[in-house]
Design a protein around this motif. Structure first.
Motif, PDB file in Angstrom:
ATOM      1  N   LEU A 351       0.809  -1.035  -0.108  1.00 41.38           N
ATOM      2  CA  LEU A 351       0.078   0.154   0.028  1.00 41.38           C
ATOM      3  C   LEU A 351       0.826   1.193  -0.128  1.00 41.38           C
ATOM      4  N   PRO A 352       1.812   1.540   0.912  1.00 38.22           N
ATOM      5  CA  PRO A 352       2.592   2.567   0.682  1.00 38.22           C
ATOM      6  C   PRO A 352       3.249   2.883  -0.480  1.00 38.22           C
ATOM      7  N   LYS A 353       3.800   1.592  -0.844  1.00 37.62           N
ATOM      8  CA  LYS A 353       4.344   1.593  -2.324  1.00 37.62           C
ATOM      9  C   LYS A 353       3.626   2.261  -3.429  1.00 37.62           C
ATOM     10  N   LEU A 354       2.309   1.950  -3.444  1.00 39.51           N
ATOM     11  CA  LEU A 354       1.299   2.609  -4.242  1.00 39.51           C
ATOM     12  C   LEU A 354       1.098   4.049  -4.039  1.00 39.51           C
ATOM     13  N   LEU A 355       1.020   4.445  -2.958  1.00 39.04           N
ATOM     14  CA  LEU A 355       0.428   5.970  -2.323  1.00 39.04           C
ATOM     15  C   LEU A 355       1.641   6.902  -2.239  1.00 39.04           C
ATOM     16  N   ARG A 356       3.069   6.357  -2.183  1.00 43.63           N
ATOM     17  CA  ARG A 356       4.011   7.311  -1.930  1.00 43.63           C
ATOM     18  C   ARG A 356       4.224   8.350  -2.890  1.00 43.63           C
ATOM     19  N   PRO A 357       4.652   9.345  -2.628  1.00 45.84           N
ATOM     20  CA  PRO A 357       5.049   9.764  -1.204  1.00 45.84           C
ATOM     21  C   PRO A 357       4.172  10.403  -0.169  1.00 45.84           C
ATOM     22  N   PHE A 358       2.835  10.283  -0.414  1.00 45.21           N
ATOM     23  CA  PHE A 358       1.827  10.934   0.139  1.00 45.21           C
ATOM     24  C   PHE A 358       1.304  10.227   1.435  1.00 45.21           C
ATOM     25  N   VAL A 359       1.494   8.941   1.334  1.00 45.63           N
ATOM     26  CA  VAL A 359       0.946   8.118   2.779  1.00 45.63           C
ATOM     27  C   VAL A 359       1.998   7.199   3.189  1.00 45.63           C
ATOM     28  N   LYS A 360       2.319   6.911   4.402  1.00 47.25           N
ATOM     29  CA  LYS A 360       3.158   6.106   5.039  1.00 47.25           C
ATOM     30  C   LYS A 360       2.330   4.987   5.874  1.00 47.25           C
ATOM     31  N   VAL A 361       2.989   4.109   5.947  1.00 46.28           N
ATOM     32  CA  VAL A 361       2.320   2.950   7.077  1.00 46.28           C
ATOM     33  C   VAL A 361       3.484   2.659   8.023  1.00 46.28           C
ATOM     34  N   GLU A 362       3.154   2.845   9.233  1.00 49.20           N
ATOM     35  CA  GLU A 362       4.028   2.596  10.389  1.00 49.20           C
ATOM     36  C   GLU A 362       3.544   1.828  11.159  1.00 49.20           C
ATOM     37  N   THR A 363       4.489   0.871  11.842  1.00 45.99           N
ATOM     38  CA  THR A 363       4.348  -0.162  12.658  1.00 45.99           C
ATOM     39  C   THR A 363       4.358   0.111  13.972  1.00 45.99           C
ATOM     40  N   THR A 364       3.630   0.378  14.999  1.00 47.03           N
ATOM     41  CA  THR A 364       3.832   0.613  16.285  1.00 47.03           C
ATOM     42  C   THR A 364       4.395  -0.536  16.960  1.00 47.03           C
ATOM     43  N   ASP A 365       4.117  -1.671  16.780  1.00 48.39           N
ATOM     44  CA  ASP A 365       4.576  -3.036  17.282  1.00 48.39           C
ATOM     45  C   ASP A 365       4.014  -3.819  16.221  1.00 48.39           C
ATOM     46  N   ARG A 366       4.171  -5.370  16.629  1.00 47.02           N
ATOM     47  CA  ARG A 366       3.720  -6.296  15.437  1.00 47.02           C
ATOM     48  C   ARG A 366       2.383  -5.998  14.973  1.00 47.02           C
ATOM     49  N   TYR A 367       1.240  -5.848  15.944  1.00 47.01           N
ATOM     50  CA  TYR A 367       0.061  -5.869  15.529  1.00 47.01           C
ATOM     51  C   TYR A 367      -0.551  -4.568  15.344  1.00 47.01           C
ATOM     52  N   LEU A 368      -0.065  -3.538  15.340  1.00 47.80           N
ATOM     53  CA  LEU A 368      -0.577  -2.339  15.284  1.00 47.80           C
ATOM     54  C   LEU A 368      -0.128  -1.550  14.110  1.00 47.80           C
ATOM     55  N   TYR A 369      -1.153  -1.282  13.303  1.00 48.16           N
ATOM     56  CA  TYR A 369      -0.209  -0.382  11.839  1.00 48.16           C
ATOM     57  C   TYR A 369      -1.321   0.917  11.702  1.00 48.16           C
ATOM     58  N   SER A 370      -0.444   2.038  11.526  1.00 46.70           N
ATOM     59  CA  SER A 370      -1.012   3.357  11.185  1.00 46.70           C
ATOM     60  C   SER A 370      -0.782   3.716   9.953  1.00 46.70           C
ATOM     61  N   LEU A 371      -2.061   4.287   9.314  1.00 49.38           N
ATOM     62  CA  LEU A 371      -1.807   4.915   7.903  1.00 49.38           C
ATOM     63  C   LEU A 371      -1.824   6.296   7.993  1.00 49.38           C
ATOM     64  N   ARG A 372      -0.717   7.368   7.750  1.00 43.72           N
ATOM     65  CA  ARG A 372      -0.692   8.717   7.845  1.00 43.72           C
ATOM     66  C   ARG A 372      -0.168   9.488   6.779  1.00 43.72           C
ATOM     67  N   PRO A 373      -0.438  10.715   6.810  1.00 42.84           N
ATOM     68  CA  PRO A 373      -0.055  11.238   5.478  1.00 42.84           C
ATOM     69  C   PRO A 373       1.627  11.577   5.774  1.00 42.84           C
ATOM     70  N   ALA A 374       2.341  11.819   4.760  1.00 45.72           N
ATOM     71  CA  ALA A 374       3.647  12.029   4.854  1.00 45.72           C
ATOM     72  C   ALA A 374       3.971  13.295   5.570  1.00 45.72           C
ATOM     73  N   PHE A 375       3.379  14.313   5.369  1.00 39.94           N
ATOM     74  CA  PHE A 375       3.338  15.481   5.915  1.00 39.94           C
ATOM     75  C   PHE A 375       2.407  15.913   7.089  1.00 39.94           C
ATOM     76  N   MET A 376       2.142  14.972   7.818  1.00 40.96           N
ATOM     77  CA  MET A 376       1.283  15.044   9.172  1.00 40.96           C
ATOM     78  C   MET A 376       1.648  13.966  10.026  1.00 40.96           C
ATOM     79  N   LYS A 377       1.501  14.373  11.324  1.00 41.53           N
ATOM     80  CA  LYS A 377       1.795  13.359  12.577  1.00 41.53           C
ATOM     81  C   LYS A 377       0.474  12.688  12.809  1.00 41.53           C
ATOM     82  N   ARG A 378      -0.748  13.245  12.381  1.00 48.06           N
ATOM     83  CA  ARG A 378      -1.948  12.739  12.680  1.00 48.06           C
ATOM     84  C   ARG A 378      -2.028  11.531  11.997  1.00 48.06           C
TER      85      ARG A 378
END
Length: 478
Positions: A351-378
């Motif tokens: 997914l982030p490869k498709l939406l880069r550079p606008f969206v990032k996927v962050e993994t807080t731990d092994r079971y929690l994933y966050s989608l956020r815009p590259a220019f925001m912390k929210r």
């Protein structure tokens, strides 16, 4: 099904508030205890030998709770009528989820037998969407350890239902009927009472376990002949002309407009009428397959019963009130040997490869994933992997936060990946998602983007099947 001296058998009926379910329940409760399952039971009251349970079969957890304590279970549902405010997807793919949840739950709760009311499956190189779905559901139900008996019926003649009321409405409204060529196709109608008899006699009959049985009445006739008999029963003189140029596509629109029946119901049914729907003697069982009531008598009884009832003949076919959430279901083809868990992890990396550079996927731990815009912390969307509810062939993520979602107590938005048994296909589905943004804005922004992403993911998997089978560069980590 035999009632023992110690206790009455317990039978769960899906779609108990529907046309077949209501009538079947009235008969079964004479000698069995019924668990009546329906999405909405607000207006239902328990009675002697009948207990109502709310059940959304799109939820495996609901299905498991619904079948608690059942000896036998009847599967009478389909998904041609939408239940969410916005539904993206084909009814066939939604039927996969319903059937798979039901079969998994039946196996877990050690149900002795599932009886499925299916349709007659003709010999054809290519089946209609409706019949293909019926066959696929049957195969999914049989993919688990619970024995399955499939009762395959053609046009069921009763006072409500779907096919016969549509036919009756056409005859009633059209003094002159221009009939397309497919109305010369032979079909095998069966009276509602005969279908109920077939279903009842199948419950608990071990000789019918893991079998598919065709049922039909004493008459085999064309749709045109059925219309002719129905007009005589109604006491109406009708003129009919058969034409070769009325296509199925045009016919389904014409039938929907003429009868006032929703397209979601009419279209799949009309598409199936190109196939001869005649019971196969090789799939018959004496006392179950051989309906006794002639079509004319069944039509007379149905129309007579309909006149006694309000609302009118097609009122129950109107869409039920839909919920304010979103359901989006797509089917993708995955590499041979891969499962739902692999597909889910691959999607999150892709997914982030498709939406880069606008969206990032962050993994807080092994079971929690966050989608956020590259220019925001929210965070746009937060997905929490459910280790307890997931397995190789089903990966489940709950939507637990983010600016784009309403996450309140009682909400259960989720993203799931589910492999269809014995295939290399996977269902990717969003359930019970409640968007945070205003509804009108959501439809033309977020909903559109989600569907675009899923179409791109499907195309990516299909295009790169060969690469994905051999490359380890994009393999998600375990």
């Amino acid at each position: 099904m035999e009632e023992t001296k110690s206790r009455r058998p317990v039978v769960a009926i899906t779609g108990a508030s529907g046309y077949i379910g209501r009538n079947l329940m009235a008969e079964l409760k004479k000698h069995a205890d019924i668990i009546a399952l329906s999405r909405n039971i607000d207006t239902k009251e328990n009675e002697e030998h009948v207990t109502w349970r709310s059940c959304d079969l799109f939820s495996l957890k609901d299905a498991e709770q619904a079948l608690e304590g059942a000896d036998y279970a009847l599967y009478l549902v389909h998904s041609m009528m939408p239940t969410s405010k916005l539904t993206q997807g084909r009814f066939e793919d939604m039927d996969v989820i319903l059937a798979d949840n039901f079969a998994r739950a039946a196996e877990q709760k050690q149900v002795k037998q599932v009886v499925y009311l299916s349709g007659i499956i003709p010999e054809a190189d290519r089946l209609s969407r409706h019949l293909s779905s019926r066959l696929e559901v049957e195969n999914i139900l049989k993919s688990y350890r619970t024995p399955v008996t499939a009762i395959r019926a053609g046009l069921i003649v009763g006072p409500q239902g779907s096919s016969f009321p549509i036919l009756a409405k056409l005859v009633k409204r059209l003094p002159v009927m221009i009939l397309p060529k497919w109305t010369q196709t032979k079909t095998h109608p069966i009276a509602l009472a005969d279908v109920l008899n077939s279903l009842q006699k199948s419950i608990g009959e071990e000789s019918l376990y893991n079998r598919s049985i065709d049922v039909g009445g004493p008459d085999v006739m064309t749709y045109r002949k059925m219309m002719d008999i129905t007009s005589k029963v109604m006491g109406k003189k009708r003129y009919a002309v058969t034409v070769p140029f009325f296509t199925v596509r045009l016919s389904r629109l014409w039938v929907s407009v003429t009868t006032g029946t929703p397209k979601s119901l009419v279209y799949p049914l009309i598409e199936s009428l190109i196939h001869p729907m005649v019971a196969d003697p090789a799939k018959s069982v004496k006392g179950i397959s051989d309906g006794k009531i002639p079509f004319r008598e069944a039509a007379e009884n149905s129309l007579k019963e309909n006149r006694k009832e309000q609302p009118s003949i097609l009122a129950r076919l109107k869409p039920a009130p839909v919920e304010r959430n979103v359901r989006s279901v797509q089917r993708v083809t995955i590499p041979n040997g891969r499962d739902a868990d692999w597909t889910a992890r691959y999607y999150i990396k892709w997914l982030p490869k498709l939406l880069r550079p606008f969206v990032k996927v962050e993994t807080t731990d092994r079971y929690l994933y966050s989608l956020r815009p590259a220019f925001m912390k929210r965070t746009f969307l937060e997905l929490s992997y459910s280790k307890e509810r997931s397995e190789e062939d089903r990966a489940l993520y709950y939507i637990t936060g983010g600016l784009l979602a309403q996450v309140n107590e009682g909400e259960r938005g989720r993203l799931e990946f589910r492999k269809i048994p014995h295939t290399n296909q996977c269902i990717v589905a969003v359930h019970d998602y409640v968007p945070a943004m205003p509804w009108y804005f959501y439809q033309y922004t977020q909903a559109f983007i989600h569907l675009w992403i899923m179409n791109r993911f499907k195309a990516h998997l299909e295009k790169d099947q060969w690469t994905l089978r051999r490359s380890s560069q994009l393999q998600p980590e375990s």
